[in-house]
Design a protein around this motif. Sequence first.
Motif, short mmCIF file in Angstrom:
data_model
loop_
_atom_site.label_atom_id
_atom_site.label_comp_id
_atom_site.label_asym_id
_atom_site.label_seq_id
_atom_site.Cartn_x
_atom_site.Cartn_y
_atom_site.Cartn_z
N GLU A 1 -2.18 -5.49 -9.56
CA GLU A 1 -3.28 -4.95 -8.77
C GLU A 1 -3.12 -5.27 -7.28
O GLU A 1 -3.44 -4.46 -6.41
CB GLU A 1 -4.61 -5.50 -9.27
N ILE A 2 -2.59 -6.47 -6.99
CA ILE A 2 -2.41 -6.88 -5.59
C ILE A 2 -1.40 -5.98 -4.90
O ILE A 2 -1.64 -5.49 -3.78
CB ILE A 2 -1.95 -8.35 -5.53
N TYR A 3 -0.25 -5.72 -5.57
CA TYR A 3 0.76 -4.87 -4.95
C TYR A 3 0.27 -3.43 -4.81
O TYR A 3 0.60 -2.73 -3.84
CB TYR A 3 2.06 -4.93 -5.75
N ALA A 4 -0.52 -3.00 -5.76
CA ALA A 4 -1.09 -1.65 -5.65
C ALA A 4 -2.03 -1.56 -4.45
O ALA A 4 -2.06 -0.55 -3.73
CB ALA A 4 -1.84 -1.30 -6.94
N LYS A 5 -2.78 -2.63 -4.22
CA LYS A 5 -3.69 -2.66 -3.07
C LYS A 5 -2.90 -2.64 -1.76
O LYS A 5 -3.29 -1.99 -0.79
CB LYS A 5 -4.58 -3.91 -3.14
N VAL A 6 -1.78 -3.37 -1.71
CA VAL A 6 -0.93 -3.37 -0.52
C VAL A 6 -0.45 -1.95 -0.23
O VAL A 6 -0.50 -1.47 0.92
CB VAL A 6 0.26 -4.32 -0.70
N GLU A 7 0.03 -1.24 -1.27
CA GLU A 7 0.53 0.12 -1.08
C GLU A 7 -0.59 1.05 -0.63
O GLU A 7 -0.38 1.93 0.22
CB GLU A 7 1.16 0.63 -2.38
N GLU A 8 -1.77 0.85 -1.20
CA GLU A 8 -2.92 1.68 -0.80
C GLU A 8 -3.24 1.49 0.68
O GLU A 8 -3.43 2.46 1.43
CB GLU A 8 -4.13 1.32 -1.66
#
Length: 668
Positions: A523-530
């Motif tokens: 979820e953290i890496y997805a948030k970074v990409e977002e």
Amino acid sequence: MSLAHLLQATSTPTPASGSISISTAKARPLKNMEFCSTMAELKQNHAQLIKLGLCSDNDAMGRVIKFCALSKFGDFNYALKLFDSLPHPDTFIYNTLFRGYLQAQLYINCIVFYSYMLEELVMPNKFSFPPVVRACCIDSAVREGKQVHAQVIKLGFAQDSFCQNNLIHMYVNFDSLVDAKMVFDNLDRKDDVSWTTLISGYSKWGCVYEALAAFESMPYKNPAAWNSVIAAHVQNDRFYESFDLFDRMRREDVAMDNFVAASMLSACTRLGALGRGDWIFEYIRSRAIEIDPKLATTIIDMYCKCGCLEKAFEVFNGLPNKGISSWNCMIGGLAMHGQGKAAIELLKKMEDESVMAPDYVTFVNVLSSCAHSGLVEEGRYYFVYMTETYGIAPGMEHYGCLVDLLGRAGLLEEAKNVIDNMPMSADVGVLGALLGACRIHGNVEMGEEIGRKVIELEPNNSGRYVLLANLYAKAGRFEDVANIRKLMNDRGVKKGAGFSMIELEGNVSEFIAGGRNHLQAKEIYAKVEEMLARIKGLGYVPDVDGMLHDVCEEESENPLHYHSEKLAIAFGLLKTKPGEVLRVTKNLRVCKDCHQWDCFIEAICSFLWVSPAACLLFYGFLLGLTAQLDIERSSQKKINGKMGRGTDIHHFEAFLRIIAFVGAMVYA
């Protein structure tokens, strides 16, 4: 036989023994000596004792010698003259002079005086050894210390805890932990001091496991022992373990005292655990724990470094008596936050209100605040002012601040002239400040000269190599960049891992660049990409200038997105609501790309990002800029981190570019 000889031949009297029967006339001057506050008064009483025929009486002269040797109003040389006049000084007088030598920091004299005592066939007692052992300890007199240890055993004090605890302390200072443990193990009755001395000794030399093992073997763990083992972990950067021990201490209903509080607040400072620090401070206030100067400084330091300058001021202003360390800490906190003018105002207030004068550290903090705020003229002024007004000669730290101040302002030649004219050789900190300035302002020639010196002075510090390599990279000298990397590899120098920590819901989470060990890593890496996709649309371009430029841009860009700070902020965005404060602590300086990223993220999301470390000064400046431009964030109608439709997007994008540009300037 005279009275003095009779007393010497029988028992060893002490002033408190009351073993001498003296007339009222003789007792009066002895009683008066208890209230002496000057040497003049002491000499009057001494004269009366001489008239009464007590000039050779060990009890009477012992009291005179005690005042001269140990009182802050005394005169140690006068004590030694009195000793020389005595025909048969007793053990009490020798012990008093041992303490006097120790207090006067005449450690060798203390050891030699003990040898003289043995030559005169005066028998030591259990009070003789501790000051002599301490003298051996401080003077690193290993051979003499072991000889004294042998005397302790020979004369039958092997089980005296007072003597043995000092021996444990001595061997700890000698880095002879095996000998310290041997003395400890041979004690039949180990008191609290025995345990805490051993635990603190292990801590001093980084033996945290042994310190914990000694603690666990204690039959009863008192508050002093808890403080020793917690301090052992904090002093050796084992902060998470110190929190575990603290929680265990609370579960076992052990009351926290000011020593444990100071240790735990230091851990909170290093981890940026403001929530924990707040709880400890409230506990201190609710239980009316005395806030001594050390604890006061620790509390102020914690709030300053955790980004709560207002709370730090609240604590500072609430202190009934402000010690020099409290003033210095508060001025240093303002310097850390880039509030140079406020730091200078506080210095003036200190001069007006405080009974104590500013000291060496005060002006280090004042000059540092000038450097971080670009106050060149003020910095020059206070560099001279401290010497002319207070007689404080500039030290290495003062020169380092002045060089940093001039270097940040682009006055590189003046900064170099300061170094060339220093009365001492510049250390790596002073030279490093100039090297950093050369990189900022692109002065390759001077930077190369200073950089080579810095690397040779500190060959194992990876940051020095990286700084010089980035200077070359900025100038397009990529062959020199490769040579620096090769030099690092040849010397086995590795770049230290950066990490960032964020406290949420009372728990501290730690991130490293590219790390995927967190339970919510996906979820953290997805948030970074977002977030990356959103800010790229507003003009964000990765800044690879802070990396060693020996890989292509595409390879460089991806790791930049996963710097530890970005991961910590992404996790914070996942776990908090709009409008909340995020506090991120780093072990390294913020890179330019992360700084730019933070500016964009803070602008598009409804939160205030705060770095509790030195990076906070950048954001204090940026928020000030926002106010100057009269752009109210509340009027942008941000909903769930998105901008409301009523916002002029072109105006906002322009503001983002301004804030990113100024951010880069402030970082530099």
